[in-house]
Design an enzyme around this catalytic site. Structure first.
Site, PDB file in Angstrom:
ATOM      1  N   ASP A  63       0.969  -1.239  -0.002  1.00  0.00           N
ATOM      2  CA  ASP A  63       0.139   0.028   0.050  1.00  0.00           C
ATOM      3  C   ASP A  63       0.861   1.315  -0.097  1.00  0.00           C
ATOM      4  O   ASP A  63       1.626   1.428   0.821  1.00  0.00           O
ATOM      5  CB  ASP A  63      -0.882  -0.054   1.161  1.00  0.00           C
ATOM      6  CG  ASP A  63      -1.964   1.315   1.220  1.00  0.00           C
ATOM      7  OD1 ASP A  63      -1.515   2.035   0.591  1.00  0.00           O
ATOM      8  OD2 ASP A  63      -2.858   1.058   2.124  1.00  0.00           O
ATOM      9  N   TYR A 155      -8.867  15.584  -6.708  1.00  0.00           N
ATOM     10  CA  TYR A 155      -8.233  14.826  -7.666  1.00  0.00           C
ATOM     11  C   TYR A 155      -7.278  15.870  -8.508  1.00  0.00           C
ATOM     12  O   TYR A 155      -6.031  15.553  -8.405  1.00  0.00           O
ATOM     13  CB  TYR A 155      -9.086  14.307  -8.672  1.00  0.00           C
ATOM     14  CG  TYR A 155      -8.524  13.402  -9.854  1.00  0.00           C
ATOM     15  CD1 TYR A 155      -7.814  11.992  -9.217  1.00  0.00           C
ATOM     16  CD2 TYR A 155      -8.403  13.716 -10.892  1.00  0.00           C
ATOM     17  CE1 TYR A 155      -7.402  11.099 -10.287  1.00  0.00           C
ATOM     18  CE2 TYR A 155      -7.614  12.816 -11.827  1.00  0.00           C
ATOM     19  CZ  TYR A 155      -7.101  11.609 -11.504  1.00  0.00           C
ATOM     20  OH  TYR A 155      -6.548  10.724 -12.533  1.00  0.00           O
ATOM     21  N   ALA A 157      -6.180  18.739  -7.314  1.00  0.00           N
ATOM     22  CA  ALA A 157      -5.057  19.297  -6.571  1.00  0.00           C
ATOM     23  C   ALA A 157      -3.916  18.435  -6.235  1.00  0.00           C
ATOM     24  O   ALA A 157      -2.963  18.580  -6.533  1.00  0.00           O
ATOM     25  CB  ALA A 157      -5.813  19.681  -5.229  1.00  0.00           C
TER      26      ALA A 157
END
Ligand code: NAD
Length: 259
Positions: A63, A155, A157
């Site tokens: 992750d 998104y 930004a």
């Protein structure tokens, strides 16, 4: 042409979509490729395809929002294949919402995956590239890194942040044989776009096919881009021929964003 023979690449989010296409394209250009992401099965499938093409491949569950997992991922790539001198920061998520409906959690998660993870990975990869005097970083941004649009503030930004990271790091290492670029696709035919079409259909009551047509219409070519087109561009940016291209955010959207 197998121009990347002997190079080791790491592609985040490499189990499907654009990341999978980039991993296979780099392997077909001769690179040994590690793919990292969250879904073991998808990553193993890509690893098998890389090995079938005659290259070394590695699948790593990671992750990218978790820094200890990133450190472990770099350790695993190094011991399996060697230091990655090609890094593709592709892992990303998208969500659409009015700003007033954008939650703290949505904002934080999008920034962490799309921008902060690329910072972590680039910082971890650079020392080996600097020692080798050669490196390639390709960040998978978006046309949302080059212009805004309604309902995607978080998104946009995050992708603007990714392009800012790209441009700044590129100049920091500009004399060291390392290039750092971003690819900025319009809508690409992947599961991410399937989810966008489903969201538009749910919000507007239109059939999903009509929602897809709306997304195709964002491009003057009236179509979605393909993952393979993005992969070809990314692979070119990793080549020797592209050594003069750095600090760029290159748009691939059928002619919509022009400046
Ligand atoms: P996708 O949803 O098919 O794939 C995204 C990949 O990122 C998946 O493999 C997913 O597991 C991985 N990922 C997400 N969060 C992660 C995390 N925390 N840790 C590790 N991996 C994680 O989407 P895609 O279309 O292939 O998107 C790939 C990239 O391209 C993204 O950065 C996206 O923003 C960008 N992009 C997509 C489009 C599009 O229209 N599909 C357009 C422009 C840019």
């Amino acid at each position: 042409m197998a121009e990347l023979t002997g190079r080791v690449a790491l592609v985040t989010g490499g189990g499907k979509g654009i990341g999978r296409a980039i991993a296979l394209s780099l392997a077909s250009a001769g690179a040994d490729v590690a793919v990292a992401g969250r879904s073991k099965d998808a990553l193993e499938e890509v690893k098998t395809a890389i090995r079938a093409s005659g290259r070394r491949g590695e699948a790593i569950v990671c992750d990218v929002t978790d820094r200890p997992q990133i450190d472990a991922m770099f350790g695993q790539v190094k011991s399996a294949l060697g230091d990655p001198l090609i890094l593709v920061n592709n892992a990303g998520i998208a969500a659409s919402a009015k700003l007033t409906e954008t939650t703290d959690e949505m904002w934080d998660q999008i920034m962490r995956v799309n921008a902060t993870a690329a910072f972590y990975c680039t910082r971890a990869a650079l020392p080996a590239m600097l020692s080798a005097g050669w490196g390639r970083v390709v960040n998978v941004a978006s046309i949302a890194a080059r212009s805004g649009a309604a309902y995607i503030a978080a998104y946009a930004a995050s992708k603007h942040a990714l392009l800012g990271l790209t441009r700044a790091v590129a100049l920091e290492v500009v004399t060291r044989g390392i290039t750092v670029n971003a690819v900025c696709p319009g809508y690409v035919d992947t599961e991410m776009t399937d989810r966008s079409a489903a969201y538009i259909a749910a919000r507007t009551g239109r059939p999903e096919e009509a929602a897809r047509k709306i997304l195709e219409g964002f491009s003057p070519q009236g179509r979605l881009m393909t993952a393979e087109e993005v992969a070809s561009l990314a692979t070119y940016l990793c080549s020797e021929s592209a050594r003069g291209i750095t600090a760029q955010g290159i748009v691939l959207d059928g002619g919509s964003v022009q400046a």
